[in-house]
Each structure stands twice: as C-alpha cells, then as structure tokens.
Design a protein around this motif. Sequence first.
Motif, mmCIF file in Angstrom:
data_model
loop_
_atom_site.group_PDB
_atom_site.id
_atom_site.type_symbol
_atom_site.label_atom_id
_atom_site.label_comp_id
_atom_site.label_asym_id
_atom_site.label_seq_id
_atom_site.Cartn_x
_atom_site.Cartn_y
_atom_site.Cartn_z
ATOM 1 N N PHE A 22 11.613 -0.603 -16.598
ATOM 2 C CA PHE A 22 11.049 -0.143 -15.324
ATOM 3 C C PHE A 22 10.371 -1.320 -14.633
ATOM 4 O O PHE A 22 9.644 -2.083 -15.261
ATOM 5 N N ASN A 23 10.612 -1.481 -13.340
ATOM 6 C CA ASN A 23 9.952 -2.576 -12.608
ATOM 7 C C ASN A 23 9.232 -2.052 -11.368
ATOM 8 O O ASN A 23 9.052 -2.764 -10.395
ATOM 9 N N THR A 24 8.842 -0.767 -11.415
ATOM 10 C CA THR A 24 8.228 -0.157 -10.229
ATOM 11 C C THR A 24 6.748 0.168 -10.449
ATOM 12 O O THR A 24 6.193 0.986 -9.731
ATOM 13 N N GLU A 25 6.144 -0.505 -11.442
ATOM 14 C CA GLU A 25 4.767 -0.157 -11.804
ATOM 15 C C GLU A 25 3.809 -0.187 -10.609
ATOM 16 O O GLU A 25 2.937 0.664 -10.464
ATOM 17 N N ILE A 45 11.753 -2.017 3.378
ATOM 18 C CA ILE A 45 11.025 -3.148 2.779
ATOM 19 C C ILE A 45 11.875 -3.741 1.663
ATOM 20 O O ILE A 45 12.190 -3.051 0.687
ATOM 21 N N THR A 46 12.231 -5.019 1.796
ATOM 22 C CA THR A 46 12.826 -5.706 0.637
ATOM 23 C C THR A 46 11.646 -6.277 -0.160
ATOM 24 O O THR A 46 10.628 -6.635 0.425
ATOM 25 N N GLY A 47 11.787 -6.323 -1.486
ATOM 26 C CA GLY A 47 10.663 -6.819 -2.300
ATOM 27 C C GLY A 47 9.563 -5.787 -2.426
ATOM 28 O O GLY A 47 8.389 -6.132 -2.603
ATOM 29 N N ILE A 48 9.937 -4.502 -2.374
ATOM 30 C CA ILE A 48 8.920 -3.431 -2.401
ATOM 31 C C ILE A 48 8.200 -3.354 -3.748
ATOM 32 O O ILE A 48 7.089 -2.843 -3.834
ATOM 33 N N THR A 49 8.839 -3.881 -4.814
ATOM 34 C CA THR A 49 8.201 -3.824 -6.132
ATOM 35 C C THR A 49 7.208 -4.973 -6.344
ATOM 36 O O THR A 49 6.557 -5.058 -7.381
ATOM 37 N N GLY A 50 7.110 -5.889 -5.366
ATOM 38 C CA GLY A 50 6.196 -7.029 -5.500
ATOM 39 C C GLY A 50 4.796 -6.691 -5.023
ATOM 40 O O GLY A 50 4.519 -5.567 -4.594
ATOM 41 N N GLN A 51 3.917 -7.692 -5.094
ATOM 42 C CA GLN A 51 2.513 -7.472 -4.685
ATOM 43 C C GLN A 51 2.426 -6.953 -3.246
ATOM 44 O O GLN A 51 1.847 -5.892 -2.982
ATOM 45 N N ASP A 52 3.010 -7.691 -2.300
ATOM 46 C CA ASP A 52 2.865 -7.321 -0.888
ATOM 47 C C ASP A 52 3.636 -6.050 -0.570
ATOM 48 O O ASP A 52 3.179 -5.214 0.223
ATOM 49 N N GLY A 53 4.826 -5.919 -1.187
ATOM 50 C CA GLY A 53 5.649 -4.728 -0.942
ATOM 51 C C GLY A 53 4.893 -3.456 -1.289
ATOM 52 O O GLY A 53 4.937 -2.463 -0.557
ATOM 53 N N ALA A 54 4.160 -3.494 -2.387
ATOM 54 C CA ALA A 54 3.427 -2.302 -2.836
ATOM 55 C C ALA A 54 2.322 -1.938 -1.839
ATOM 56 O O ALA A 54 2.188 -0.787 -1.436
ATOM 57 N N TYR A 55 1.535 -2.944 -1.431
ATOM 58 C CA TYR A 55 0.454 -2.644 -0.474
ATOM 59 C C TYR A 55 1.024 -2.210 0.876
ATOM 60 O O TYR A 55 0.497 -1.301 1.518
ATOM 61 N N LEU A 56 2.107 -2.871 1.305
ATOM 62 C CA LEU A 56 2.673 -2.533 2.619
ATOM 63 C C LEU A 56 3.265 -1.124 2.603
ATOM 64 O O LEU A 56 3.084 -0.364 3.562
ATOM 65 N N ALA A 57 3.945 -0.769 1.517
ATOM 66 C CA ALA A 57 4.539 0.577 1.429
ATOM 67 C C ALA A 57 3.440 1.630 1.557
ATOM 68 O O ALA A 57 3.564 2.589 2.326
ATOM 69 N N GLU A 58 2.349 1.422 0.843
ATOM 70 C CA GLU A 58 1.243 2.386 0.894
ATOM 71 C C GLU A 58 0.671 2.473 2.313
ATOM 72 O O GLU A 58 0.421 3.560 2.842
#
Length: 383
Positions: free
Chosen positions: A39-42, A7-20
């Motif tokens: 830190f940018n991985t909140e 996933i590129t953009g994993i730290t963004g809104q969609d990246g976070a939900y998609l990773a989960e």
Amino acid sequence: MRKVALITGITGQDGAYLAEYLIKKGYTVHGIKRRSSMFNTERIDHLYQDPHIENRSLILHYGDLTDSLNLTRIIGETQPDEIYNLAAMSHVKVSFDTPEYTANADALGVLRILEAVRLLNLAHKTRIYQASTSELYGLVQEVPQKETTPFYPRSPYAVAKLYGYWITVNYREAYGMHASNGILFNHESPLRGETFVTRKVTRAVSRIALGMQNKVYMGNLSAKRDWGHAKDYVRAMYAILQQDEPSDYVIATGITTTIRDFIRMSFDEIGVGIEFQGEGVQETARLTGIDEKRFTHKVGNEYIETFRKRIGEEVVGVDPNYFRPSEVDLLIGDATKARTRLGWEPKYSLNALIEDMMYNDLKLMKKDFYLKKEGYTILNYFE
Ligand code: NAP
Ligand code: GDD
C-alpha cells in the motif's frame, strides 16, 4: 456542478495536503497513484472512500508520468477543470543515481500532460499547475531569488525541472493555455519523506530522545534553505490556478537557515542543548544539557533518567556519502509577487514547523518503541 481536479503525485506530501484542501472546497478530486508492491496511500487513507459510494469526492487511478497513453486516457475520462502536476522523482541526491529516469518523469512527464490536454481539445477548459522548484536557481545568480532571477540548475533533478518549467511557459504562449509554474522553495511537514533533511533530523532527534538511537550522520551542514510548511504552500498552488491570467510565482518565506541550525532548533524544541565542534567531515555535535521541565513536557517523564546519563555524548556526525556531486549552497526566496497578486502569506514560522514535525515524530517513534519492546519485528518471522 462540482469542480473537478486531477492531482498527479497525490500519494506524496503535497498531493495529500492539496487533496484534503480541494475536497474541503467542494471539488471532486481524481488522483494518479503508482502501482506498488505494498500500500502506498498512507498519506491519503483518511480521505479514502469506498468505490461503491455515489458522488465520491476522491477517486484514484493507477498511472505513471512515463506512460503517455495512460495519462491521456485518464485526462480524457476525467475532463478536469484543473490539473496539479505534482508527481516527480523529487529527491535531488537520488537524481544523480537515476538521471535518465528522472528526466523521463520530471521533464517529459510535464510535456505528456500538456500535450494530452491539447490533443483532447481541453486547452481552453483545463488549467494546469506545474510543480517547479527553487532548485532551478541552483548556483544562485541573485540573492534573494525572485521570478526574474536567472536559473542555474545543479543536479539532474533540477535540469529536468528546468525543461518542465519552460515547456509549461511554451504551451501557455503557443496555445494560450492557462498553464502556470509555482516556483516553490523547500516546504516540509510531518508528512515529509523520511530521507529529506528536515524529516531525517526530526525523526533522529525523536529517536535519540527516546533512547532508540545514539547518533545521526548527516551531509553538508552549512547548506542554507528557505523552509516553509507544506500546508501553507498548497494554498498557494490553488490560488495560482484561480487567477484570471496564468503566470509564474515564487513561493517562499524569505528566511534562510543552515542545516546545522535546523538540527540545533529541533533539539531545542524538546529542551535539549547541543554544541557543534570541528569542521568538514570532522564536525560533530555533543549533548550539553537538558531543560528537564521542557523535556518532561515534550518527551515524557519516563525517558529522562536514561537521557540524563547521555549528556556529553556525540549525537551528530558527518558522513561524506551524503554530500552531493554538485551542491546548492543557499536558497532564499522573495515572494513579493505572490503576496501582492495572490494575497498569499505563510502562517507557519520555522519554529512552528519544527514543533509540528517533532510532535508527530515523537508520537510515531513512541509507537515504534513499544512495538519493538513487545517483539514485533519482521526478523521474528524467521526465528
Ligand atoms: P514527494 O513527497 O516525493 O511526492 C512525489 C509524488 O510523485 C509521489 O506521490 C510519488 O509516488 C509520485 N511519483 C513519483 N514518480 C512518479 C511517476 N513516474 N509517475 C507518477 N507518480 C510519480 O514530493 P513532494 O514534496 O510532495 O513534492 C511535490 C512536487 O513538488 C514534486 O514535483 C517536487 O519535485 C516539487 N517540489 C517540492 C518541493 C518541496 O520542498 N517539497 C519544493 C519545490 C518543488 P509514490 O508515493 O508512489 O512514490
Ligand atoms: N537529504 C539530506 N540528507 N540532505 C542533507 C543531509 C542529509 O543527511 N545533510 C545535509 N543535507 C543538505 C543537502 O545537501 C541539501 O543542501 C539540504 O540539506 C536540503 O536537502 P533535502 O532536504 O534533500 O532537500 P533539497 O533542497 O535537496 O530538495 C528539496 O527541495 C527542493 C526545493 O528547493 C526537494 O523537496 C526537491 O524536490 C525540491 O525541489
């Protein structure tokens, strides 16, 4: 064998939900994050695993969409079954200030990924999802917008995304790659960036209710958007890559709402009535009343006394600095293809989305409120 997703953009809104979502499905998820001075991985900290753990389901790599060598190396090392290209300079207004960078990341970034997959001989293994956007429709040529509606982009962001859309189609047709575009209409959540309109509103309404802010200044209140919940939209991204054949899909709710009504609905969620008056830059909204039972239930009894005294005050104004040089006035999508081919349906209504966002922002702002009361501000450092 666990499937591997990048996933590129994993730290963004969609990246976070998609990773989960993918981790829950048993995937090993690799994510590309940018180097940042803090830190940018909140948004994905709850998924983080110590690098010393074996068989981790989440592995992060430093990278950037503007760096071909870096992308090629990561794709070569991870050999993904699926790539979700979500990274982008995603703010439409900011794209007018940074048009060249936006084109580099949002247009050429897509090419870099497709070309890396091709050069690494992964064209027949790796499926690619490109995060395309309803902004492509811009000055809309048809209402509602569907896959066959002609595009008319209205910002450097949308023009860059237009290249991303067509280069994805081109690599699919030229090299037989399983590469698809999700043409996603606006989707929001408690994880939405704070400068997009919905989150700006739910944060401001929460702060106004808690007595932390008097008024919020907005841009074009008459623009209309088709808003869904990001949790529903990442399910569609996954479904697109599970199809035997690659294709392009509109993902939308089919309901459109003005910014003005979104503001009204956010106040209403906590039992507060507002009324808009005036036009253009003179438009304002005043507090007209409170449903005390609802306010107490949603916000808390301790805030009602102060709030009651504010009835009649102006809480919304217009600042032309938030207007865009060229605007997208109306978006409303027709997701019939996604419904029939993917079996995709949104679960969240707009009311449920607002409830989720308001609940989270009230919780966050209260934490901020008490920290400030106790004197924890960065300025204290110099005093
Ligand atoms: P977002 O919250 O702004 O996240 C964007 C992500 O991209 C962040 O992880 C960001 O990293 C990363 N990024 C930005 N520039 C990069 C670069 N040069 N190299 C590597 N990473 C970079 O966006 P989102 O709402 O999740 O949207 C995901 C994608 O869908 C974007 O491509 C967006 O354009 C598209 N889209 C969004 C919507 C929507 O309504 N949300 C609708 C249609 C399409 P940092 O965290 O370090 O900033
Ligand atoms: N951000 C912002 N701030 N927008 C405002 C404001 C304000 O104070 N006041 C009014 N608006 C209007 C904008 O002019 C626009 O018409 C609308 O609210 C939505 O703005 P954003 O929330 O910034 O989103 P967007 O529609 O421009 O772009 C988002 O959705 C696209 C999909 O249609 C982004 O997520 C893009 O990345 C995405 O492609």
